[in-house]
Structure formats: C-alpha cells, structure tokens
Design a protein around this motif. Structure first.
Motif, PDB file in Angstrom:
ATOM      1  N   GLU A 108      43.791  36.075  42.195  1.00 35.45           N
ATOM      2  CA  GLU A 108      42.441  36.696  42.353  1.00 35.45           C
ATOM      3  C   GLU A 108      42.493  36.922  43.854  1.00 35.45           C
ATOM      4  O   GLU A 108      42.768  36.153  44.740  1.00 35.45           O
ATOM      5  CB  GLU A 108      41.092  35.950  41.874  1.00 35.45           C
ATOM      6  N   SER A 109      41.831  38.177  44.532  1.00 34.09           N
ATOM      7  CA  SER A 109      41.719  38.473  45.904  1.00 34.09           C
ATOM      8  C   SER A 109      40.867  39.362  46.058  1.00 34.09           C
ATOM      9  O   SER A 109      40.536  40.352  45.330  1.00 34.09           O
ATOM     10  CB  SER A 109      43.367  38.684  46.320  1.00 34.09           C
ATOM     11  N   ASP A 110      40.182  39.211  47.503  1.00 30.60           N
ATOM     12  CA  ASP A 110      39.151  40.280  47.697  1.00 30.60           C
ATOM     13  C   ASP A 110      39.926  41.357  48.493  1.00 30.60           C
ATOM     14  O   ASP A 110      39.262  42.513  48.779  1.00 30.60           O
ATOM     15  CB  ASP A 110      38.224  39.727  48.623  1.00 30.60           C
ATOM     16  N   ASP A 111      41.234  41.398  48.718  1.00 33.68           N
ATOM     17  CA  ASP A 111      42.027  42.318  49.396  1.00 33.68           C
ATOM     18  C   ASP A 111      42.647  43.341  48.373  1.00 33.68           C
ATOM     19  O   ASP A 111      43.138  42.457  47.006  1.00 33.68           O
ATOM     20  CB  ASP A 111      43.282  41.904  50.330  1.00 33.68           C
ATOM     21  N   ILE A 112      42.952  44.654  48.438  1.00 36.69           N
ATOM     22  CA  ILE A 112      43.644  45.290  47.567  1.00 36.69           C
ATOM     23  C   ILE A 112      44.949  45.107  47.379  1.00 36.69           C
ATOM     24  O   ILE A 112      45.912  44.827  48.688  1.00 36.69           O
ATOM     25  CB  ILE A 112      43.378  46.784  47.728  1.00 36.69           C
ATOM     26  N   ILE A 113      45.799  45.045  46.320  1.00 32.64           N
ATOM     27  CA  ILE A 113      47.009  44.346  46.204  1.00 32.64           C
ATOM     28  C   ILE A 113      47.812  45.667  46.159  1.00 32.64           C
ATOM     29  O   ILE A 113      47.662  46.426  45.593  1.00 32.64           O
ATOM     30  CB  ILE A 113      47.185  43.589  44.725  1.00 32.64           C
ATOM     31  N   ILE A 184      26.689  39.999  39.231  1.00 34.44           N
ATOM     32  CA  ILE A 184      28.419  40.295  39.385  1.00 34.44           C
ATOM     33  C   ILE A 184      28.601  41.739  39.889  1.00 34.44           C
ATOM     34  O   ILE A 184      29.251  42.452  38.922  1.00 34.44           O
ATOM     35  CB  ILE A 184      29.151  39.702  38.437  1.00 34.44           C
ATOM     36  N   ASN A 185      28.120  42.245  40.904  1.00 32.43           N
ATOM     37  CA  ASN A 185      28.133  43.551  41.252  1.00 32.43           C
ATOM     38  C   ASN A 185      28.908  43.661  42.776  1.00 32.43           C
ATOM     39  O   ASN A 185      29.204  44.903  42.832  1.00 32.43           O
ATOM     40  CB  ASN A 185      26.940  44.327  41.379  1.00 32.43           C
ATOM     41  N   GLN A 186      29.464  42.904  43.195  1.00 32.88           N
ATOM     42  CA  GLN A 186      30.018  42.991  44.431  1.00 32.88           C
ATOM     43  C   GLN A 186      31.934  42.853  44.118  1.00 32.88           C
ATOM     44  O   GLN A 186      32.217  43.112  45.217  1.00 32.88           O
ATOM     45  CB  GLN A 186      29.820  42.001  45.349  1.00 32.88           C
ATOM     46  N   ASN A 187      32.245  42.263  42.970  1.00 34.71           N
ATOM     47  CA  ASN A 187      33.575  42.098  42.849  1.00 34.71           C
ATOM     48  C   ASN A 187      34.057  43.490  42.346  1.00 34.71           C
ATOM     49  O   ASN A 187      33.392  44.456  41.919  1.00 34.71           O
ATOM     50  CB  ASN A 187      33.772  41.054  41.680  1.00 34.71           C
ATOM     51  N   SER A 269      37.727  39.321  42.095  1.00 37.86           N
ATOM     52  CA  SER A 269      38.423  40.570  42.363  1.00 37.86           C
ATOM     53  C   SER A 269      39.909  40.625  42.147  1.00 37.86           C
ATOM     54  O   SER A 269      40.651  39.888  42.621  1.00 37.86           O
ATOM     55  CB  SER A 269      37.888  41.164  43.612  1.00 37.86           C
ATOM     56  N   LEU A 270      40.201  41.775  41.603  1.00 41.89           N
ATOM     57  CA  LEU A 270      41.758  41.929  41.337  1.00 41.89           C
ATOM     58  C   LEU A 270      42.270  43.328  41.218  1.00 41.89           C
ATOM     59  O   LEU A 270      42.172  43.879  40.024  1.00 41.89           O
ATOM     60  CB  LEU A 270      42.415  41.253  40.033  1.00 41.89           C
ATOM     61  N   GLN A 271      42.326  44.115  42.410  1.00 43.92           N
ATOM     62  CA  GLN A 271      42.359  45.610  42.332  1.00 43.92           C
ATOM     63  C   GLN A 271      44.101  45.867  43.061  1.00 43.92           C
ATOM     64  O   GLN A 271      44.351  45.322  43.840  1.00 43.92           O
ATOM     65  CB  GLN A 271      41.598  46.065  43.502  1.00 43.92           C
ATOM     66  N   VAL A 272      44.508  46.957  42.303  1.00 37.76           N
ATOM     67  CA  VAL A 272      46.029  47.332  42.831  1.00 37.76           C
ATOM     68  C   VAL A 272      45.771  48.608  43.315  1.00 37.76           C
ATOM     69  O   VAL A 272      45.007  49.383  42.959  1.00 37.76           O
ATOM     70  CB  VAL A 272      46.734  47.161  41.503  1.00 37.76           C
ATOM     71  N   ASP A 273      46.771  48.968  44.360  1.00 40.56           N
ATOM     72  CA  ASP A 273      46.772  50.043  44.995  1.00 40.56           C
ATOM     73  C   ASP A 273      47.972  51.083  44.158  1.00 40.56           C
ATOM     74  O   ASP A 273      49.188  50.570  44.163  1.00 40.56           O
ATOM     75  CB  ASP A 273      47.228  49.977  46.507  1.00 40.56           C
TER      76      ASP A 273
END
Length: 299
Positions: A108-113, A184-187, A269-273
């Motif tokens: 899990e990360s606040d940065d986009i992976i 939970i609206n910021q993740n 958060s877990l976002q991918v580019d």
C-alpha cells in the motif's frame, strides 16, 4: 483468426475471456486449473496432443492470490503450474505466452506505482512472492528460448459473476445496510473491470509491441472506498447510507480485532500508472467503472 490456449478457463476471468474470444471468431482450447493440477492423470489436451502446436498464444490465468492458500498451495498454483504450462508452450513452439500477475506484489502506498517502483519482498505474503517467482521464470524463458512473453499486473477485477469481498460489499450496499466508510474519501485504489481487462488481453494476443513487456492495467479512474460504495448504491438504485467514522478509529478497531490487513486495504491507497500500457499499445480502457459496477450488481 487467432488460435489461443486458455488456461484457467473455469475461473471468473477465464469464463469471460473464453466467451469473448469465441464470440469474436477466435479458436480457443480451454483448460481448467483442475486439469492442469492433475499431472498424474493423462487427458487428451494441451499436454498430450500435438494439435495445439499451431496456437498463436497461451493466456495463463491460473493463480492463487488470497491469503487463504497455504504456502505450498500458493507455490504450486502460482509457480509450478506456470512452469508446467510455459515449458509445454516452449516445447510446442507456441510463439507467445501471456501471464496474468497482480499489483498486490506492491505494498500500500500514497504514491502512484510505476514499473520502476521498488518491491518490498519482506512485506509480501507467499502468494505474492510466488507470483514474483513466476514472473522471473517467465522473463528468463524469454531470454533463453524463442518465445515472446507478456506480463500483465492487474488490480482487483470485478464484473458480472465476481465473488469475494467485492460481491459481499455490493450485497451489503444493495440491502441498504449502513456502512462506516463515509470518511474513507482520501484514499485511492486502482480497479479494473473484467471487460477492460479482457480487451487488453485480446490486444496483447497479437500486438507486436506487446512482445516481452510488462504492463499495468486499470480502468484509468481510481476510486476512494467511499466513492466505491456510493457507486455501488447508485447502480443498484439504492440510497447510500454510509456514515462517518474517523479513519483512526477504524484502524484502532482493526488492531483490536486482529484485522489490520482488512482495514489497511479499506483505508489505504494502491494506484498504478498505466501510461506505459496506453502509449505502447495505443490502448484506452473502453468501459467506464459505472459499466462494470452495474454488471457486477446483476443477480
């Protein structure tokens, strides 16, 4: 017209992909995880017949992702079965092997992976460590043998027939049960509908630029947990009864109940580019999240 060997054909994604390929004129040979696992039982199929040597690609969907699998089960399903299918594809001279991996190899990360994001091996469950081992074996095969490989790292997949946590949450929302997720609206989490995933898999079967590439896939519209719940309510024509409980309270409750991993997935958060995927393949996800959520809500 392509000819494809599809392993994992009876799973959620496999059923959708098999139906799509056959509906678009593709010749498929479908094989289930159970058949692949029955190494001591001969059967007339991919491993015992040379008639599949003219296949254009193998799409390997078999995998163990949930923590409910034991270490030995995860290693067998994710690594040993992948080796078995890939080695047979190489033996038959099938030109392309497509492997469905998981973005859960990342923490899990606040940065986009991105593909350059380091992977913290020590933090991974053995289901994901065995996925990474399978990826390494596949990449090595591309170097040592004349086979093109494609690895697709997917987030949570949803759509008609989905099970597990997504389906449970959809049912709870559909029943009008108040849920404590309003805060939970910021993740942000990347998701992919099975329809967008299938579209990408279909592109990767033949696209020349997919050769020996690793891709992320998503709907290209990441959602917070509260936004997911709101969309689930909207597509079912229900009122969103989410109420606000501070995130730190949820985390404390998770710690007290020994459910830290569940709360982390809900709040983290877990976002991918997917820029590399879009640019390399000239691909855009053709379906909106609303489309996938609506079909996932079908009874």
């Amino acid at each position: 017209m392509s000819k494809v060997i599809l392993s994992g054909s009876t799973g959620f994604i496999g059923k959708h992909l098999n139906k799509y390929l056959e509906g678009n004129g593709c010749s498929t040979y479908a094989i289930s995880r159970e058949e692949l696992s029955a190494s001591e039982v001969p059967f007339d199929g991919f491993f015992s017949s040379e008639q599949h040597a003219d296949a254009d690609a193998v799409v390997h969907l078999v995998g163990a992702a949930h923590r409910s699998f034991t270490d030995s089960e995860a290693n067998f399903i994710n690594l040993e079965l992948t080796k078995k299918v890939l080695d047979r594809a190489i033996e038959l001279g099938i030109p392309r092997f497509i492997f469905l991996s998981s973005v859960n190899i990342y923490s899990e990360s606040d940065d986009i992976i991105s593909l350059d994001t380091p992977i913290e091996l020590s933090a991974l469950p053995n289901t994901m460590k065995s996925k990474l081992s399978a990826e390494a074996y596949i990449k090595n095969a591309a170097i040592e043998h004349e086979i093109e490989v494609v690895i697709i790292r997917s987030p949570l997949v949803y759509g008609e027939g989905v099970q597990a946590n997504f389906a449970t949450l959809m049912r709870l929302v559909g029943k009008g049960i108040p849920l404590p997720f309003g805060a939970i609206n910021q993740n942000r989490r990347s998701l992919v509908s099975v329809y967008n995933l299938i579209d990408l898999l279909n592109v990767c079967i033949e696209h020349p630029k997919a050769k020996n590439q690793t891709f992320f896939v998503s709907d290209d519209r990441d959602l917070s947990t509260s936004a997911m719940v709101a969309m689930m309510a909207e597509v079912q024509g229900k009122t969103n009864w989410s109420f606000f409980v501070p995130v730190f309270c949820l985390k404390l409750l998770g710690k007290l109940l020994g459910k830290q991993d569940v709360i982390e997935r809900l709040t983290g958060s877990l976002q991918v580019d997917i820029t590399h995927t879009k640019n390399t393949l000239d691909w855009q996800p053709p379906y909106s999240p609303e489309h996938g959520f609506r079909l996932a809500a079908k009874k």
